[in-house]
Design an enzyme around this catalytic site. Structure first.
Site, PDB file in Angstrom:
ATOM      1  N   ARG A  21       0.817  -1.209   0.000  1.00  0.00           N
ATOM      2  CA  ARG A  21       0.000   0.000   0.000  1.00  0.00           C
ATOM      3  C   ARG A  21       0.853   1.263   0.000  1.00  0.00           C
ATOM      4  O   ARG A  21       0.440   2.307  -0.516  1.00  0.00           O
ATOM      5  CB  ARG A  21      -0.934   0.003   1.220  1.00  0.00           C
ATOM      6  CG  ARG A  21      -2.031  -1.052   1.154  1.00  0.00           C
ATOM      7  CD  ARG A  21      -3.120  -0.806   2.194  1.00  0.00           C
ATOM      8  NE  ARG A  21      -2.642  -0.967   3.559  1.00  0.00           N
ATOM      9  CZ  ARG A  21      -2.665  -2.116   4.232  1.00  0.00           C
ATOM     10  NH1 ARG A  21      -3.115  -3.225   3.647  1.00  0.00           N
ATOM     11  NH2 ARG A  21      -2.236  -2.179   5.470  1.00  0.00           N
ATOM     12  N   CYS A  42      -6.285 -18.041  16.125  1.00  0.00           N
ATOM     13  CA  CYS A  42      -7.028 -17.961  17.387  1.00  0.00           C
ATOM     14  C   CYS A  42      -8.358 -18.706  17.313  1.00  0.00           C
ATOM     15  O   CYS A  42      -8.987 -18.961  18.346  1.00  0.00           O
ATOM     16  CB  CYS A  42      -7.273 -16.503  17.762  1.00  0.00           C
ATOM     17  SG  CYS A  42      -5.746 -15.601  18.153  1.00  0.00           S
ATOM     18  N   ILE A 260      17.832  -5.306   8.788  1.00  0.00           N
ATOM     19  CA  ILE A 260      16.961  -6.430   9.150  1.00  0.00           C
ATOM     20  C   ILE A 260      16.002  -6.007  10.268  1.00  0.00           C
ATOM     21  O   ILE A 260      16.428  -5.621  11.361  1.00  0.00           O
ATOM     22  CB  ILE A 260      17.771  -7.661   9.602  1.00  0.00           C
ATOM     23  CG1 ILE A 260      18.728  -8.110   8.488  1.00  0.00           C
ATOM     24  CG2 ILE A 260      16.832  -8.804   9.976  1.00  0.00           C
ATOM     25  CD1 ILE A 260      19.614  -9.276   8.864  1.00  0.00           C
ATOM     26  N   TYR A 261      14.717  -6.090   9.978  1.00  0.00           N
ATOM     27  CA  TYR A 261      13.668  -5.837  10.959  1.00  0.00           C
ATOM     28  C   TYR A 261      13.135  -7.181  11.471  1.00  0.00           C
ATOM     29  O   TYR A 261      13.260  -8.207  10.794  1.00  0.00           O
ATOM     30  CB  TYR A 261      12.521  -5.039  10.338  1.00  0.00           C
ATOM     31  CG  TYR A 261      12.902  -3.626   9.945  1.00  0.00           C
ATOM     32  CD1 TYR A 261      12.563  -2.551  10.756  1.00  0.00           C
ATOM     33  CD2 TYR A 261      13.600  -3.373   8.763  1.00  0.00           C
ATOM     34  CE1 TYR A 261      12.912  -1.250  10.402  1.00  0.00           C
ATOM     35  CE2 TYR A 261      13.956  -2.079   8.405  1.00  0.00           C
ATOM     36  CZ  TYR A 261      13.612  -1.025   9.228  1.00  0.00           C
ATOM     37  OH  TYR A 261      13.963   0.254   8.882  1.00  0.00           O
ATOM     38  N   ALA A 262      12.530  -7.159  12.643  1.00  0.00           N
ATOM     39  CA  ALA A 262      11.924  -8.381  13.185  1.00  0.00           C
ATOM     40  C   ALA A 262      10.633  -8.015  13.907  1.00  0.00           C
ATOM     41  O   ALA A 262      10.551  -6.981  14.582  1.00  0.00           O
ATOM     42  CB  ALA A 262      12.887  -9.089  14.136  1.00  0.00           C
TER      43      ALA A 262
END
Length: 531
Positions: A21, A42, A260-262
């Protein structure tokens, strides 16, 4: 810009959709070693129990629909087996073809999730984490027709599975190593959950560490002990990890590597209130983190301020929910606090179907900021905990709760909502209008001759059970019986819920008596001290 995302479901799929987006021209590749990238994890226990009957409804987005909607390169059945931060590449293994290849990236988002803790294995031993797990349990129920199930672990998954396996016709037991089930709640709420489970025919064993499956004597076993972060890739890549193995990220969800994201169940978060590191693997935070990581990759500079751990669980016809810090967590960090207990109608008592809510609200002293809330009841729990979760995030006080204008009509609430009542009580305490003591203080009061224990319920209520040594003067008769009380002795008051005894407190206080009101009343004391 080329972004590679490892792991679908909550965090990864949310990040991918948000990236598209924001950046229509970005190259986005989503790797998922399983077959599903977006499913209602869930809702899985309720498919097993038969409440959800349509198997297809568990899948929110298929890889094909995700590709069509967002123009994202979705690669299922492909597992990342290595990350090279210096070369900014990942090594991919195609599970079907058993071949490997490398893929480059400009930015990498890790969303590998968490794996269930599995101390035992066997044909009749299951865990519930994904759709394949769900299908295996459902097939076992249909093909083997077991008569009994033992659930190891009394957390949310354990509670939900207990209800749904019971609904499927099995005799169910829960085995929990800790002193109580529902570890995300304080003792008062956990005790109500336990009592209700027993009423429904569930056997509850607490303080029981399961050393071997044979001691359970069950046809099938569900392992619901908990999860651990899937961070092996991050560790091998040299990323900083917490002691429990969770990936350490900063407020922008960036790991120790600048590219690097987490996000999600694999990362260590910070608690919004305490500021301390926490590991809270929940779908809500995972979705928000995925969105924020995408924002930061696109230069929007969004900071994740931490979690308050809002959670809710259905236990047969009861609902239990919590937000913020538990009392045990508050004690660990040494924050001065107090608490109030509200027992009030979920909606107007004169409207059909009226039921009560038990509400525990924790607040800091002396400022009255709301720092924790827990609730249990048959209806209206979700509404109240969401209001209180919002109050916690907004750093509101008890006085603020008292002034909240909440929607009221007889089918839904009362003119004085339980949340307002909690605010009134907190405000009264902080303004010195009432002193209170708690159910676990009673033991030290029994047998003392220098105090008076006074029960202001009706004579009929008193005869049905009372605190040992307490005398009975109903609140409506108190003014005419002040001569029966020794003004030199502090008076410890109780009624059923704390409301009538507060009225008695004000009467006696105005006459010069020193008093204390039992928070939560005899109802809570009797529940917590019953065998």
């Amino acid at each position: 810009m080329k972004v590679v995302i490892i792991g679908g479901v909550a965090g990864g799929a949310s990040a991918a959709a948000r990236l598209r987006r924001l950046a229509e021209d970005a190259e986005i590749i989503l790797f998922e070693r399983g077959d599903y990238i977006s499913f209602a994890n869930c809702g899985l226990p309720y498919y097993i129990g038969g409440t959800i009957r349509d198997k297809a409804s568990l899948t929110l987005q298929t890889p094909a629909s995700f590709r069509r909607r967002f123009a994202i390169d979705v690669r299922t059945g492909e597992e990342i087996i290595a990350i090279d931060p210096s070369g900014k590449t990942v090594t991919v293994r195609r599970l079907v073809a058993e071949e490997t290849y490398t893929e480059s990236y400009d930015k990498l988002i890790l969303s590998p999730g968490a794996a269930p803790i599995l101390p035992f294995t066997g044909e009749n031993i299951f865990s519930l984490r994904n759709i394949p797990d769900t299908y295996r349990i459902k097939e076992y129920l249909e093909q083997k027709q077991p008569q009994s199930a033992a659930i190891i672990g009394g957390g949310f998954i354990g509670l939900e599975m207990a209800e749904n396996l019971h609904q499927a016709g099995l005799k169910v037991s829960i085995w929990e190593a800790s002193p109580q089930i529902a570890g995300g709640f304080d003792r008062e709420i956990a005790r109500e959950i336990t009592s209700h489970l027993i009423e429904q025919g569930i056997q509850v064993h607490t303080g029981q560490f399961v050393e071997n499956i044979e001691q359970l004597s069950a046809d099938m076993v569900i392992l619901a002990i908990g999860v651990r972060p899937e961070s092996a890739l991050a560790k091998e890549a040299g990323l900083a990890l917490a002691p429990n193995g969770a990936i350490i990220v900063n407020e922008n969800l960036l790991s120790s590597d600048p590219h690097i994201y987490a996000v999600g169940d694999a990362v260590q978060s910070r608690h919004f209130l305490s500021g301390q590191p926490v590991y809270i693997p929940l779908a809500g935070p995972a979705n928000k983190q995925g969105r924020m990581a995408a924002d930061n990759i696109c230069g929007l500079n969004r900071a994740y301020r931490g979690t308050i751990g809002s959670a809710i669980v259905k236990v047969f016809d009861l609902t239990a929910a919590s937000a913020g810090l538990t009392e045990s967590a508050i004690k660990k960090i040494g924050l001065p606090y107090d608490k109030v207990f509200v027992w009030a109608g979920a909606h107007a008592s004169y409207y059909p179907g009226a039921a009560s809510i038990s509400l525990k609200v924790l607040f800091s002293v002396p400022d009255g900021q709301i720092i924790g809330a827990q609730a249990i009841g048959r209806t209206g729990v979700d509404k109240r905990i969401d209001v209180l979760a919002t109050a916690i995030r907004a750093e509101m006080t008890g006085a603020d709760l008292a002034e909240l204008e909440l929607a009221y009509a007889p089918p839904y609430s009362s003119a004085k909502d339980p949340v307002n009542l909690a605010g009134f009580m907190i405000d009264n305490i902080l303004r010195g209008q009432v002193r209170q003591h708690h159910w676990d203080d009673i033991g030290a009061l029994l047998g003392r001759e220098d105090i008076t224990l006074l029960d202001v319920r009706t004579a009929g209520e008193y005869s049905g059970g009372h605190i040992k040594g307490a005398i009975n003067i109903p609140v409506d008769e108190l003014r005419e019986n002040l001569g029966r009380l020794d003004q030199k002795k502090p008076i410890y008051l109780n009624c059923h819920s704390g409301q009538r005894s507060y009225i008695a407190y004000r009467i006696l206080n105005s006459k010069g008596f020193t008093c204390s009101n039992l928070a939560g009343g005899y109802r809570l004391y009797a529940e917590m001290t019953s065998i």
